[in-house]
Design an enzyme around this catalytic site. Sequence first.
Site, PDB file in Angstrom:
ATOM      1  N   GLU A 437       0.846  -1.182   0.000  1.00  0.00           N
ATOM      2  CA  GLU A 437       0.000   0.000   0.000  1.00  0.00           C
ATOM      3  C   GLU A 437       0.894   1.251   0.000  1.00  0.00           C
ATOM      4  O   GLU A 437       1.788   1.386   0.840  1.00  0.00           O
ATOM      5  CB  GLU A 437      -0.872  -0.074   1.257  1.00  0.00           C
ATOM      6  CG  GLU A 437      -1.215   1.221   1.876  1.00  0.00           C
ATOM      7  CD  GLU A 437      -1.557   1.099   3.372  1.00  0.00           C
ATOM      8  OE1 GLU A 437      -1.387   0.029   3.985  1.00  0.00           O
ATOM      9  OE2 GLU A 437      -1.988   2.118   3.905  1.00  0.00           O
ATOM     10  N   ASP A 515      -0.114  -1.762   6.374  1.00  0.00           N
ATOM     11  CA  ASP A 515       0.117  -1.312   7.739  1.00  0.00           C
ATOM     12  C   ASP A 515      -0.662  -2.186   8.725  1.00  0.00           C
ATOM     13  O   ASP A 515      -1.737  -2.669   8.414  1.00  0.00           O
ATOM     14  CB  ASP A 515      -0.374   0.134   7.925  1.00  0.00           C
ATOM     15  CG  ASP A 515       0.513   1.118   7.187  1.00  0.00           C
ATOM     16  OD1 ASP A 515       1.636   0.720   6.811  1.00  0.00           O
ATOM     17  OD2 ASP A 515       0.075   2.260   6.976  1.00  0.00           O
ATOM     18  N   ASP A 517      -2.536  -1.477  11.075  1.00  0.00           N
ATOM     19  CA  ASP A 517      -3.558  -0.724  11.808  1.00  0.00           C
ATOM     20  C   ASP A 517      -4.904  -0.880  11.107  1.00  0.00           C
ATOM     21  O   ASP A 517      -5.032  -1.646  10.152  1.00  0.00           O
ATOM     22  CB  ASP A 517      -3.159   0.749  11.935  1.00  0.00           C
ATOM     23  CG  ASP A 517      -3.041   1.423  10.567  1.00  0.00           C
ATOM     24  OD1 ASP A 517      -3.360   0.762   9.546  1.00  0.00           O
ATOM     25  OD2 ASP A 517      -2.645   2.598  10.523  1.00  0.00           O
ATOM     26  N   ASP A 519      -6.690   1.118   9.206  1.00  0.00           N
ATOM     27  CA  ASP A 519      -6.685   1.502   7.798  1.00  0.00           C
ATOM     28  C   ASP A 519      -6.011   0.442   6.937  1.00  0.00           C
ATOM     29  O   ASP A 519      -6.507   0.076   5.874  1.00  0.00           O
ATOM     30  CB  ASP A 519      -5.930   2.828   7.613  1.00  0.00           C
ATOM     31  CG  ASP A 519      -6.865   4.016   7.720  1.00  0.00           C
ATOM     32  OD1 ASP A 519      -8.092   3.771   7.813  1.00  0.00           O
ATOM     33  OD2 ASP A 519      -6.372   5.158   7.724  1.00  0.00           O
TER      34      ASP A 519
END
Length: 649
Positions: A437, A515, A517, A519
């Site tokens: 990403e 990531d 997290d 998101d």
Amino acid sequence: MSEEINKNKNKNKYSADSIQALEGMEHVRKRPSMYIGDVGVRGLHHLVYEVVDNSIDEAMAGHCNEINVSINEDNSITVTDNGRGIPVGIHKKEGVSALEVVMTKIGAGGKFDKDSYKVSGGLHGVGVSVVNALSDHLTAKVYRDGKIWIQEYEKGKALYPVKTDGKTDKTGTEVTFRPDKSIFTEFHDYSYETLSNRMRELSFLNKGIVLSITDKRTKVDGEFVSETFKSNEGLKEFIRFLDENREPLTSDVISMEGEKKNIPVEVAMIYNTSFSENLHSYVNNINTHEGGTHLAGFRRGLTSTLKKYADSSGMLDKLKFEIAGDDFREGLTAIISVKVAEPQFEGQTKTKLGNREVNSAVSQAVSEMLENYLEENPNDAKIIVDKVILAAQARHAARKAREMVQRKTVMSGGGLPGKLSDCSEQDPELCEVFLVEGDSAGGTAKQGRDRNFQAILPLRGKILNVEKAMQHKVFENQEIINIYTALGVTIGTEEDSKALNLEKLRYHKIVIMCDADVDGSHIATLILTFFFRYMKELIENGNIYIATPPLYLVKKGAKKQYAWDDNERDKLMEEFGQGSTIQRYKGLGEMNAIQLWETTMNPEFRTFRKVTIDNAVEADRVFSMLMGDEVPPRREFIEKNATYANIDV
Ligand code: 0RA
């Protein structure tokens, strides 16, 4: 004299038989995967399904309406039913109780009850003796003839002949087994969720049976976690459950139940406003992930009946091109469940039905069901045909986009996407591609990788939510085109867009790296949704992985170690003692190239999670929920599970 000889002969024969039985059980312990698929999480749960299937058989024969599964504190499992109880009388041929035969002879199953309708059987139809062989301890209790009968086993061997253990006025069977840790070396903990999903599924597939599950390891408000499933409407309810997060096009589920050519067939279907096709098929309660003749029969019946109706209604008069098979299945959710006496399973995971005769049985059943429905519900019929026409028109309009993707992928002349940093290795089996990403994380990954066999494809921001997009939007999307071209995957014809050509697949490991997290997990889910809907074979073939970057770096002086969760972090803090510091990685971008290599990309130290669709039904629900229109359940799910515990194993 002659009698004497005969006796000896029989004796020898008997002992030869029992030696064979022993060898059978030993073979199971030596080669467990041949019987239960694997000795990982899946195999562990398979043991439960095998035992429950026996009780389901008893229920299908009409003698049982309650089945309970308990996960006990020590991770052993108890399965009880209120059937007739496994017979405990002496089995003439074997000279031991029928119970002992069932429990200790491979393939003994229900052989002594030929007339009863037995079709359930585990994935490989291997029977409860396999479970016994793979358990370090098993207790069978039978409630029958006013008595409780008991026999115990270790690693498949009876500890004593069946004996009585008190009186009862109930009938039924209770099997408690503890999987042998010397066989199931890696995973011993049963997943309540996995077993509960299976019980729910079984309740839809076998309406009227009360199936319950209790987790004796966990208490909430002083009570064990427990659920009870009972479906009165069977597949109809199953469809409603599957489409909970989709908007239906018609007022109710279309369904039928009956026997065709001696094959019990059940079908239920509904159209919704989505653009995806969700077909789930079962043979003898087993999910046939790879489809087969029953699914082919369903498609055939659906296409021919709808086509005939649409043609005769005149609705197609203005259409200037043919309607394709795909068009009939856009926004369709359907379940096909058949019972086949001697199923032949084919395919990579042995979940593809091969029996030819089933094709026309299902096709006929579906045609009859649909013809009736369309005739009796002209309003719904019009809605459905309109939907099909719309799908055909959209497909036609998407032709250009599709041809572009096809041209770019089929002919290598189109070249690889400019953003791809390819590896030098040519053998796809050794090659990996990381879908990363964002451009900055992509840059780090590019520096950190081993360029010999690791390629990097950066994806820009949030990729298209294919769950909500029409096909032409998907094929027009630049990031998605990049994925197709980078992977070397070509798409099927206009008529069958789901047919992929994987021959030229350029990497056998495709790794989603986002990531750690909320998101990041949302983006990973978007990418996974694309693979699930458009390149399912890659998931089925085990090509898709998820990288797991660490969450923390714990440091003290020169000492530093990574932690992947809060637990690990706390342990490290304790180990390092006073003065240790924590760095929390909020994203891949916060790591430098060396750190990323060390923790997440280096095959020696990294852990990838392979994406599997062990449970296609659950995966479908999860994707439709995560990506559909209903925002609240999606948010709740993402907040609760920053990772996708339900989708991968
Ligand atoms: C064969 C014959 C009979 C019962 C069963 C099998 C049976 C097997 C299992 C396995 C789990 N639960 C079960 N319940 C019943 C009984 C035949 C008779 O009573 O006449």
